[in-house]
Design an enzyme around this catalytic site. Structure first.
Site, PDB file in Angstrom:
ATOM      1  N   ASP A  43       0.821  -1.206   0.000  1.00 30.13           N
ATOM      2  CA  ASP A  43       0.000   0.000   0.000  1.00 30.13           C
ATOM      3  C   ASP A  43       0.863   1.266   0.000  1.00 30.13           C
ATOM      4  OD1 ASP A  43      -1.967   1.897   0.416  1.00 30.13           O
ATOM      5  OD2 ASP A  43      -2.275   1.389   2.529  1.00 30.13           O
ATOM      6  N   ASP A  96      -1.981   5.768  -5.184  1.00 31.28           N
ATOM      7  CA  ASP A  96      -2.283   4.960  -4.011  1.00 31.28           C
ATOM      8  C   ASP A  96      -2.649   3.534  -4.421  1.00 31.28           C
ATOM      9  OD1 ASP A  96      -3.109   3.903  -1.654  1.00 31.28           O
ATOM     10  OD2 ASP A  96      -4.568   5.463  -1.180  1.00 31.28           O
TER      11      ASP A  96
END
Lengths: 439, 44
Positions: A36, A223
């Site tokens: 992430d 992201d």
């Protein structure tokens, strides 16, 4: 006030997740994690997690069975919405691919409330963001990989396979890029704010038509931990209108267009900055950077007394951008007012997906992002999620709305919907992000 | 895998959107309710 408690966004992992395996400890204990770029900590469930059902459905770290475990014990908490993942820091060897990061600090989660993690396919999260947003100021795994010389180059890259028929999920390369998975050159833009991988972005176009909202620049973050693509309500409303996604019918918006539409148009025609129009007509106060609600009494069209509140101010600001966008297309005044009124029916609910008609997907427009002076197209096949087949199929838009106030916003969150079609390089050494057409 | 070029490649798995996990996503959004805020999301 707890310095160990921090906020990390919990994203739509359940919509389309990409995850990989790591091991922790000696002998290795295997965990499946989301890589992430929107967070910076490594956390996995602890064997000492007793009261959260989610822990019973996932791999748990057992410190007592690892000879390389080093006690730390510093408490840690990562809040997400109504709940929080909490636990404590520990140190152990973390193996990513065949790289072993010695004595890496990570969070053993002893509490994972809620249903989200219960149904998740992954056990934990490995954050690849900057240390600035790391809970407890913990050094991220990636920092240690670089500082200990475990990677040749201080870059990593993502390739996410969006081919629904291909079981291969994708690939993350630490230390370089895989030339097999992109075409042409990457377009690089500098990281403007360390924390997330944040950079400046230009205007967005819908079917080749500029929206104008980011004409003077917006911020965006790349992201990998979020499935969707999030942007300011003003633009998402325009996208919703173009793809036929329903939204909230805003009474305030309709009232603004009805009452002030012509005046707003005149101001815009007089070369007034769209951001100042609403303060000029008295719906908002202008503080130099953003409009704020006046909070004064007014009489709306139906004769009832109403408060000129934040909703009207926000609606007015959106309508000004919509009108300006139409003006640049040389539309007639009647058409512009009708367009603004139509958009009032498509205002999205913050951070929620909108349903669209699967039958219209092929006729939906291309949405184009401008990054580093280059155009990045998203086709409907890129931004529409389809569930099921035939008459039972359901489609949802991958665009969601979220408004971040200046100076940090307006902000776009480019998740997997963008990182799928565009191979993404995170260049830590040079502080930049690069995008190239994925292959 | 180390490829002799100094890089380490990690294969990723994916999970497609389906009815069951979409339901979970909706429940999550519902549960999140009014406590969620962009201010906290972005640590402002």
């Amino acid at each position: 006030n707890d310095e160990n408690a921090d906020m990390v966004p919990l994203k739509n992992y359940l919509d389309a997740q990409y995850y990989g395996d790591i091991t922790i400890g000696t002998p290795p204990q295997k965990f499946t994690v989301i890589f992430d770029t929107g967070s910076s900590n490594l956390w996995i469930p602890s064997t000492k997690c007793y009261l959260s059902v989610a822990c019973y459905f996932h791999s748990k770290y057992k410190a007592s069975q690892s000879s390389s475990y080093r006690k730390n014990g510093k408490p840690a908490s990562i809040r997400y919405g109504t709940g929080a993942i909490s636990g404590y820091f520990s140190n152990d060897d973390v193996k990513v691919g065949d790289i072993v990061v010695k004595e890496q600090e990570f969070i053993e989660a002893t509490s994972e409330p809620g249903i989200t993690f219960l149904l998740a396919k992954f056990d934990g999260i490995l954050g690849l963001g900057f240390k600035e947003i790391s809970v407890g100021n913990s050094t991220p795994v990636w920092y240690n990989m670089v500082e200990k010389g475990l990677v040749k180059e201080p870059i990593f890259s993502f390739w996410l396979n969006r081919n629904p028929k291909d079981p291969e999920g994708g690939e993350i390369v630490f230390g370089g890029v895989d030339p097999k998975h992109f075409k042409g050159e990457h377009t690089f833009v500098p990281v403007t704010h360390k924390g997330y991988w944040q950079f400046d972005m230009g205007d967005l176009q819908i079917a080749g038509k500029p929206t104008g909202y980011c004409a003077k620049g917006c911020s965006a973050i790349a992201d990998s931990g979020t499935s969707l693509l999030t942007g300011p309500s003003t633009v998402i409303t325009m996208i919703n209108h173009a793809i036929g996604a329903q939204g909230i019918v805003s009474r305030e918006c309709k009232a603004v267009v009805d009452q002030y539409g012509k005046t707003m148009l005149n101001s815009l025609l007089a070369q007034e900055d769209p951001k100042k129009v609403c303060s000029q007509i008295g719906v908002c106060a202008y503080d130099g950077t953003q409009s704020v609600s006046m909070g004064i009494q007014s009489v709306v069209d139906d004769g009832t007394s109403g408060l000129l509140n934040q909703a009207m101010c926000s609606a007015c600001e959106m309508a000004a951008v919509w009108m300006e966008s139409e003006l640049t297309q040389n539309q007639t005044q009647e058409r512009i007012l009708a367009y603004a009124a139509e958009l009032c029916d498509h205002i999205p609910t913050q951070n929620q997906q909108s349903a669209v008609d699967c039958g219209r997907v092929s006729s939906m427009p291309i949405v184009t992002f401008s990054i580093g002076g280059r155009s990045f197209d998203l086709t409907p096949q890129d931004y529409i999620f389809k569930i099921g087949e035939g008459v039972e199929s359901q489609c949802t838009s991958g665009f969601t709305a979220m408004d971040i106030a200046p100076p940090r916003g307006p902000l776009w969150i480019l998740g997997d919907i963008f990182m799928g079609p565009y191979h993404t390089v995170f260049d830590y050494g040079k502080g930049r992000v690069g995008f190239a057409k994925a292959a | 895998e180390r490829n002799g070029d100094g890089t380490i490649r990690i294969g990723l798995k994916k999970r497609k959107l389906d009815r069951s996990n979409r339901l979970a996503s909706q429940l999550f959004l519902k549960n999140r309710g009014s406590h969620w805020s962009p201010k906290h999301y972005f640590r402002l």
